[in-house]
Design a protein around this motif. Structure first.
Motif, PDB file in Angstrom:
ATOM      1  N   SER A 115     -16.945  17.517 -12.484  1.00 20.47           N
ATOM      2  CA  SER A 115     -16.763  18.267 -13.741  1.00 20.47           C
ATOM      3  C   SER A 115     -17.677  19.487 -13.748  1.00 20.47           C
ATOM      4  CB  SER A 115     -17.081  17.345 -14.914  1.00 20.47           C
ATOM      5  OG  SER A 115     -16.905  18.025 -16.127  1.00 20.47           O
ATOM      6  N   GLY A 162     -16.301  22.080 -11.396  1.00 16.56           N
ATOM      7  CA  GLY A 162     -15.167  22.746 -12.039  1.00 16.56           C
ATOM      8  C   GLY A 162     -14.058  23.209 -11.117  1.00 16.56           C
ATOM      9  N   ASP A 163     -13.985  22.634  -9.925  1.00 14.87           N
ATOM     10  CA  ASP A 163     -12.899  22.980  -8.987  1.00 14.87           C
ATOM     11  C   ASP A 163     -11.612  22.276  -9.457  1.00 14.87           C
ATOM     12  OD1 ASP A 163     -12.427  22.719  -5.354  1.00 14.87           O
ATOM     13  OD2 ASP A 163     -11.006  23.039  -7.004  1.00 14.87           O
ATOM     14  N   LYS A 164     -10.610  23.069  -9.841  1.00 11.08           N
ATOM     15  CA  LYS A 164      -9.394  22.456 -10.437  1.00 11.08           C
ATOM     16  C   LYS A 164      -8.632  21.624  -9.389  1.00 11.08           C
ATOM     17  CE  LYS A 164     -10.587  24.439 -14.188  1.00 11.08           C
ATOM     18  NZ  LYS A 164     -11.493  23.608 -15.051  1.00 11.08           N
ATOM     19  N   LYS A 165      -8.862  21.905  -8.113  1.00  9.54           N
ATOM     20  CA  LYS A 165      -8.173  21.077  -7.094  1.00  9.54           C
ATOM     21  C   LYS A 165      -8.898  19.743  -6.902  1.00  9.54           C
ATOM     22  CE  LYS A 165      -8.267  24.243  -3.801  1.00  9.54           C
ATOM     23  NZ  LYS A 165      -8.981  25.194  -4.694  1.00  9.54           N
ATOM     24  N   ARG A 184     -10.319  17.987  -9.518  1.00  5.00           N
ATOM     25  CA  ARG A 184     -10.543  17.828 -10.966  1.00  5.00           C
ATOM     26  C   ARG A 184     -11.358  16.589 -11.295  1.00  5.00           C
ATOM     27  NH1 ARG A 184      -8.520  19.813 -15.457  1.00  5.00           N
ATOM     28  NH2 ARG A 184      -7.097  21.188 -14.354  1.00  5.00           N
ATOM     29  N   THR A 189      -8.051  12.309  -8.650  1.00  2.00           N
ATOM     30  CA  THR A 189      -7.312  13.354  -7.946  1.00  2.00           C
ATOM     31  C   THR A 189      -7.676  13.331  -6.469  1.00  2.00           C
ATOM     32  OG1 THR A 189      -7.465  14.684  -9.961  1.00  2.00           O
ATOM     33  CG2 THR A 189      -6.806  15.843  -7.950  1.00  2.00           C
TER      34      THR A 189
END
Ligand code: SUD
Length: 192
Positions: free
Chosen positions: A74, A77-80, A82, A86
């Motif tokens: 978190s 903050g790497d959206k890949k 998440r 994931t």
């Protein structure tokens, strides 16, 4: 049918069914006789194990390590990447009974590859199982040291006062907060 509610203990009914299955050496997807309750890399003593049974989880079910991994992901903050699910889906058999330190390693490597270092990690455990939280702290410190990370770590615990699932002993909830700091931060300019 086993649910994927990964950090619930087996209910008395489920435990009876699985133990009876165990007699025939069968194992369910989430429970096997050698699966011990582990929190923060520390395996509960036999007496505590008997009270709760293992977590219902694809991996070793170490809910504290999972919460720490989610806090690190978190903060990055790497959206890949998440969240832990994931990166390590509980539908993936590769994660069966997996040691959750593997998940910590993956998160530590993402931090090492970033512009940040891990300055602080604060953990609050809510639930009934009693553990030597100082030993958990030491575990975490040693683990991160092995990953060349040196956060200040503090682990607390609270019973949950019978108010909700964790408080009633249905499982354990862990809240983790971490602080990442830019590696290039020149701290001297903050020193008076
Ligand atoms: C840690 C692992 C290892 O296999 O499972 P367990 O060993 O606990 O079973 C997994 O990473 C699993 O972690 P965890 O995230 O706790 O599992 P679940 O609660 O089932 O959620 C799995 C994934 O589904 C997604 N998810 C979950 C709930 C929700 N309302 N929306 C979502 O999108 C999230 O990406 C989440 O990471």
């Amino acid at each position: 049918m086993a649910t994927t509610d990964s950090h619930r203990f087996l209910t008395a009914e489920e435990k009876k069914i699985v133990e009876s299955k165990d007699v025939h050496e069968e194992e369910t997807e989430f429970y096997s006789k050698d699966k011990k309750l582990v929190i923060g890399g520390v395996t509960l003593e036999e007496s505590e194990q008997k009270k709760y049974g293992p977590f219902k989880a694809r991996s070793d079910g170490d809910v504290l390590y999972h919460s720490v991994v989610n806090a690190l992901l978190s903060a990055l903050g790497d959206k890949k990447a998440r969240d832990i699910g994931t990166l390590f889906p509980n539908t993936d058999k590769a994660n069966s009974n997996r040691n959750s330190s593997d998940f910590l390693k993956a998160a530590s490597e993402l931090i090492q590859a970033s512009n940040y270092e891990l300055a602080d990690l604060k953990v609050m455990v809510k639930g009934k199982p009693r553990l030597d939280w100082q030993l958990v702290e030491k575990n975490l410190l040693n683990y991160f040291k092995s990953q060349k990370l040196t956060p200040d770590i503090h682990v607390q615990a609270t019973s949950g006062e019978e108010m909700d699932g964790a408080g009633k002993g249905l499982g354990v909830e862990v809240f983790a907060v971490c602080l990442l700091q830019l590696k290039t931060l020149d701290q001297s300019k903050f020193l008076a």
